[in-house]
Motif scaffolding. Structure first.
Motif, short mmCIF file in Angstrom:
data_model
loop_
_atom_site.label_atom_id
_atom_site.label_comp_id
_atom_site.label_asym_id
_atom_site.label_seq_id
_atom_site.Cartn_x
_atom_site.Cartn_y
_atom_site.Cartn_z
N UNK A 57 14.75 23.33 10.08
CA UNK A 57 15.59 22.15 10.27
C UNK A 57 14.72 20.95 10.63
N UNK A 58 14.98 19.82 10.01
CA UNK A 58 14.16 18.65 10.31
C UNK A 58 14.47 17.51 9.36
N UNK A 59 13.80 16.39 9.58
CA UNK A 59 14.03 15.23 8.73
C UNK A 59 13.23 14.04 9.18
N UNK A 60 13.54 12.90 8.60
CA UNK A 60 12.78 11.69 8.83
C UNK A 60 13.09 11.06 10.18
N UNK A 61 12.07 10.43 10.72
CA UNK A 61 12.16 9.74 12.01
C UNK A 61 12.92 8.43 11.86
N UNK A 62 13.88 8.21 12.73
CA UNK A 62 14.59 6.92 12.76
C UNK A 62 13.72 5.87 13.47
N UNK A 80 0.86 -1.18 0.00
CA UNK A 80 0.00 0.00 0.00
C UNK A 80 0.91 1.24 0.00
N UNK A 81 0.39 2.38 -0.43
CA UNK A 81 1.24 3.59 -0.46
C UNK A 81 1.78 3.92 0.93
N UNK A 82 3.09 4.18 1.02
CA UNK A 82 3.68 4.45 2.34
C UNK A 82 3.32 5.83 2.86
N UNK A 83 3.31 5.96 4.17
CA UNK A 83 3.17 7.24 4.84
C UNK A 83 4.45 7.50 5.61
N UNK A 84 5.06 8.66 5.37
CA UNK A 84 6.33 9.00 6.01
C UNK A 84 6.09 9.91 7.20
N UNK A 85 6.98 9.84 8.19
CA UNK A 85 6.87 10.66 9.39
C UNK A 85 8.16 11.45 9.56
N UNK A 86 8.02 12.76 9.73
CA UNK A 86 9.18 13.61 9.94
C UNK A 86 8.97 14.47 11.18
N UNK A 87 10.05 15.11 11.61
CA UNK A 87 9.99 16.06 12.74
C UNK A 87 10.74 17.31 12.32
N UNK A 88 10.18 18.48 12.66
CA UNK A 88 10.79 19.76 12.32
C UNK A 88 10.95 20.61 13.57
N UNK A 89 12.01 21.42 13.56
CA UNK A 89 12.31 22.30 14.69
C UNK A 89 12.06 23.75 14.30
N UNK A 90 11.18 24.41 15.04
CA UNK A 90 10.91 25.82 14.84
C UNK A 90 11.54 26.55 16.02
N UNK A 121 13.99 12.95 17.43
CA UNK A 121 14.31 13.18 16.02
C UNK A 121 14.47 14.67 15.74
N UNK A 122 13.58 15.47 16.33
CA UNK A 122 13.65 16.92 16.16
C UNK A 122 14.99 17.47 16.64
N UNK A 123 15.38 17.08 17.85
CA UNK A 123 16.64 17.58 18.43
C UNK A 123 17.82 17.10 17.59
N UNK A 124 17.82 15.83 17.20
CA UNK A 124 18.93 15.29 16.39
C UNK A 124 19.07 16.03 15.07
N UNK A 125 17.96 16.20 14.34
CA UNK A 125 18.01 16.88 13.05
C UNK A 125 18.43 18.34 13.21
N UNK A 126 17.94 18.98 14.27
CA UNK A 126 18.30 20.37 14.53
C UNK A 126 19.81 20.51 14.70
N UNK A 127 20.39 19.64 15.48
CA UNK A 127 21.83 19.73 15.75
C UNK A 127 22.65 19.33 14.52
N UNK A 128 22.18 18.32 13.76
CA UNK A 128 22.91 17.89 12.58
C UNK A 128 22.92 18.97 11.49
#
Length: 350
Positions: free
Chosen positions: A243-248, A209-219, A256-263
């Motif tokens: 800043x943000x990206x896909x959930x591990x 079935x079509x995948x659904x992706x999950x991300x996190x963003x930092x404001x 995930x938000x904190x990791x992507x923000x720092x990366x």
């Protein structure tokens, strides 16, 4: 009695209006849209075209400017008919229906001068995007049938992959604009991005079935400034983003938000301070928010305390070409990736 009711309904169906309003994105303007305007010109003195998704950067979903779409629309009619058609830019207001209704009212009033004039809305209920027909109780609704079941999406998608629109689906005025646009650097970039997205989606063809992706963003906001990155890669290369990206697989959304923000920003703030600065969070799930497919994001609003030493140092990393602090007054929807401008205005209250 039934004959009287039928006669009354027939009179309503044949009512002539001072203004009929047609709301759409027209990406691009096709023969189905033209059929609606043709009917509106018969049923009203003047037609108001509210051209949605204005003031956004070019993207696979919104490749054409308001000016280009206006040329498609007006170019399909004689000089006298075109003079009765008013094309008005309509900004999006994702996640804020009240603001969008205000924009619609302002757009109509810019032509009529009076929201209590003889106004009707014309269109057909294609899908959930046509829900606006029921949002204006003071204006009559004029329904028209779908013309040959046409949709702008397959026309746009095939064009951005290199195909030439056909006379069966598009007026000559639209084909003229599209042929001219095809020689531009903007088309070249969109064509490249369309190929990237096509390849990206093929990775999931075997999924049940079509995948659904999950991300996190930092404001992240401090002292009237917001922390943004410039995207290094497609989609949206060169645009500003949160800043943000896909959930591990084994992390929480906040982690995930904190990791992507720092990366992505190398923000010089201790992690405990970042975690303690979370003001609020919100889910953003517009079905069309990402060209990559159904992508839901959880945005976290981190409000850092003012500091006499100034804004913390940042440096672009990972997927970010650069990271920078931007005064909130200089936010520009035309530079923002996907729905990030709408996310910011929703959470910060701009």
């Amino acid at each position: 009695m039934s004959e009287l009711i039928a006669k009354d309904l027939d009179q309503k169906d044949n009512k002539h209006y001072k203004y009929l309003v047609f709301i759409g994105r027209f990406q691009p303007f096709h023969s189905g849209h033209k059929a609606v305007i043709d009917e509106a010109l018969k049923r009203a003195d003047e037609v108001i075209m509210l051209i949605g998704s204005a003031n956004l950067p070019r993207s696979l979903r919104n490749p054409f400017t308001v000016e280009e779409r206006t040329a498609m629309i007006k170019g399909a009619y004689s000089k006298d008919e075109a003079a009765r058609i008013h094309c008005v830019a309509l900004d999006d207001a994702l996640y804020n229906d009240t603001r969008w209704l205000k924009y619609v009212q302002a757009g109509v009033r810019s032509v009529t001068g009076d929201l209590h004039a003889d106004i009707g809305l014309i269109g057909h209920s294609k899908d959930s995007s046509s829900y606006y027909l029921s949002l204006f109780p003071n204006w009559a609704s004029v329904a028209v049938p779908n013309y040959q079941n046409l949709s702008a999406t397959p026309i746009r998608d095939s064009y951005l992959m290199g195909a030439t629109p056909t006379p069966e689906r598009t007026p000559e005025s639209t084909r003229k604009v599209l042929n001219e646009f095809k020689t531009s650097a903007d088309y070249k970039q969109l064509n490249e991005e369309a190929g990237f997205i096509d390849t990206y989606k093929k990775q999931w063809e075997a999924a049940p079935y079509p995948p659904t992706f999950m991300t996190a963003d930092a404001l992240v906001v401090q002292s009237g400034h917001i922390l943004l990155v410039e995207r290094r890669s497609m989609p949206g290369r060169g645009l500003w983003a949160l800043p943000g990206g896909f959930l591990n697989p084994k992390e929480t959304l906040f982690d995930a938000c904190i990791r992507e923000l720092r990366e992505e920003t190398r923000l010089k703030v201790p992690e405990p301070v970042l975690r303690g600065s979370c003001h609020s969070q919100h889910t953003f799930d517009d079905p069309y928010r990402s060209a990559r497919g159904r992508t839901i994001t959880q945005a976290f609003y981190l409000h850092l305390k003012n500091d006499a030493k100034g804004l913390p140092k940042v440096k672009g990393g990972d997927d970010a070409a650069q990271a920078f602090w931007l005064p909130l007054a200089e936010l520009n929807a035309k530079m923002m990736f996907e729905d990030h401008y709408a996310i910011i205005t929703k959470m910060v209250g701009l």
